[in-house]
Write a protein that holds these residues in place. Sequence first.
Motif, PDB file in Angstrom:
ATOM      1  N   GLU A 150       0.795  -1.227   0.000  1.00 27.13           N
ATOM      2  CA  GLU A 150       0.000   0.000   0.000  1.00 27.13           C
ATOM      3  C   GLU A 150       0.828   1.279   0.000  1.00 27.13           C
ATOM      4  OE1 GLU A 150       1.030  -0.821   4.225  1.00 27.13           O
ATOM      5  OE2 GLU A 150       0.412  -2.011   2.505  1.00 27.13           O
ATOM      6  N   LEU A 154       0.218   5.322  -1.864  1.00 23.84           N
ATOM      7  CA  LEU A 154       0.216   6.459  -0.948  1.00 23.84           C
ATOM      8  C   LEU A 154       1.331   7.439  -1.315  1.00 23.84           C
ATOM      9  CD1 LEU A 154      -0.403   4.606   2.446  1.00 23.84           C
ATOM     10  CD2 LEU A 154      -2.051   5.926   1.090  1.00 23.84           C
ATOM     11  N   ALA A 225       2.754   7.116  11.983  1.00 18.15           N
ATOM     12  CA  ALA A 225       2.418   7.183  10.556  1.00 18.15           C
ATOM     13  C   ALA A 225       3.159   8.327   9.873  1.00 18.15           C
ATOM     14  CB  ALA A 225       0.913   7.341  10.390  1.00 18.15           C
ATOM     15  N   VAL A 251       4.185   0.760  10.433  1.00 16.06           N
ATOM     16  CA  VAL A 251       2.772   1.146  10.435  1.00 16.06           C
ATOM     17  C   VAL A 251       1.890  -0.085  10.247  1.00 16.06           C
ATOM     18  CG1 VAL A 251       3.093   3.513   9.646  1.00 16.06           C
ATOM     19  CG2 VAL A 251       2.969   1.677   7.982  1.00 16.06           C
ATOM     20  N   THR A 253      -1.028  -0.526   8.639  1.00 16.47           N
ATOM     21  CA  THR A 253      -2.070  -0.212   7.662  1.00 16.47           C
ATOM     22  C   THR A 253      -2.863  -1.455   7.262  1.00 16.47           C
ATOM     23  OG1 THR A 253      -0.621   1.535   6.831  1.00 16.47           O
ATOM     24  CG2 THR A 253      -2.513   0.950   5.484  1.00 16.47           C
ATOM     25  N   GLN A 278      -7.765   3.075  12.908  1.00 16.68           N
ATOM     26  CA  GLN A 278      -6.308   2.934  12.802  1.00 16.68           C
ATOM     27  C   GLN A 278      -5.885   2.930  11.340  1.00 16.68           C
ATOM     28  OE1 GLN A 278      -3.321   3.370  14.240  1.00 16.68           O
ATOM     29  NE2 GLN A 278      -3.332   1.601  15.612  1.00 16.68           N
ATOM     30  N   LEU A 279      -6.630   2.229  10.506  1.00 14.73           N
ATOM     31  CA  LEU A 279      -6.348   2.201   9.067  1.00 14.73           C
ATOM     32  C   LEU A 279      -6.400   3.604   8.480  1.00 14.73           C
ATOM     33  CD1 LEU A 279      -6.014   0.780   6.318  1.00 14.73           C
ATOM     34  CD2 LEU A 279      -8.496   0.429   6.309  1.00 14.73           C
ATOM     35  N   ASN A 282      -3.437   5.811   9.570  1.00 10.99           N
ATOM     36  CA  ASN A 282      -2.201   5.474   8.871  1.00 10.99           C
ATOM     37  C   ASN A 282      -2.192   5.998   7.447  1.00 10.99           C
ATOM     38  OD1 ASN A 282      -0.227   3.545  10.400  1.00 10.99           O
ATOM     39  ND2 ASN A 282      -2.255   2.866  10.990  1.00 10.99           N
ATOM     40  N   LEU A 283      -3.301   5.841   6.749  1.00 13.26           N
ATOM     41  CA  LEU A 283      -3.365   6.300   5.358  1.00 13.26           C
ATOM     42  C   LEU A 283      -3.169   7.808   5.276  1.00 13.26           C
ATOM     43  CD1 LEU A 283      -6.409   4.197   4.044  1.00 13.26           C
ATOM     44  CD2 LEU A 283      -3.980   3.781   3.625  1.00 13.26           C
TER      45      LEU A 283
END
Length: 309
Positions: A150, A154, A225, A251, A253, A278-279, A282-283
Amino acid sequence: MLHLRVIAPKRLREQVLDVLRAEPGVGNLLLFPGAALVPEGDEITADVARESVNGVIRKLKELDVQHEGAITLHNLETVLSTTAHRAEEEAEGEGADALVWDELIARTREDATLTMTFVMFMTLACLLAAIGVATDSSVTIVGAMVVGPEFGPLAALSVALVQRRAQLARRAALALLVGLPFAMAVTAFVTMGAATIGWISIEDVTNVHQVDFIYRVGPASFIVALLAGAAGMLSLISSKSGVLVGVFISVTTVPAAGFAVVAAVLGDWSVAGRSALQLLVNLVGIVIAGVAVLLLRPRKSLIPRSAQN
């Protein structure tokens, strides 16, 4: 240092050579008249200091060389040339701090492309996260962190925001909005199957101790993050890919996505909600940090050339 190869029509020969001759960071300039067959034209090569590449590429694009011919760049690991070393010394800035935008855009575009390989890695990472939850295994969770792809989309999204490239932003968003939900859907299906045959139950979610950090959201989650995103972007612009492994295991994610799915399927909506948060943290944190690094990156060497010699 980078090796530059230009394919240009004959009528642009002198203009291209003038651009390269005028740049102090260019050395070992070669001309091969008529060497290019498709498209027809000349091949012109040179060794260019990293800190001079953006200026050279910009001027070549102003000549429309990229449409009438081609511009390619290759990293040079070892260069034994007094001319090349002199070009590096005369170039303004420091090569280690130089950000070559076209190189970064090409790299992040590739990493942000929605492919079968990307989806498979995302799915495998989510499944590993689910197994880590079921077995309360932090080692398996770390494996999911490393496997998850991921960071590519990002990082591409950060570059797209800074460079205002809508197409790159759409590509990155598509990879995330398709790849992550698909991986979560597959994980949900597998979790339902495992729950049906008794391999996993809600107690496996509520009684975890080694991996409960995944859904424990707080200020530290956002700070981690940010730091991981900054380190990841620095590794991309400095070509230090080894740093990315540390970013991946910093992290949570994909593990958060996997935990959210498992908890939701088993009926623990509190844990599912916190994992989803939490997801999101992090993103958002990684993208913000990536943008900040690109905007605040050093433009010039902190130590003058005279002091380095």
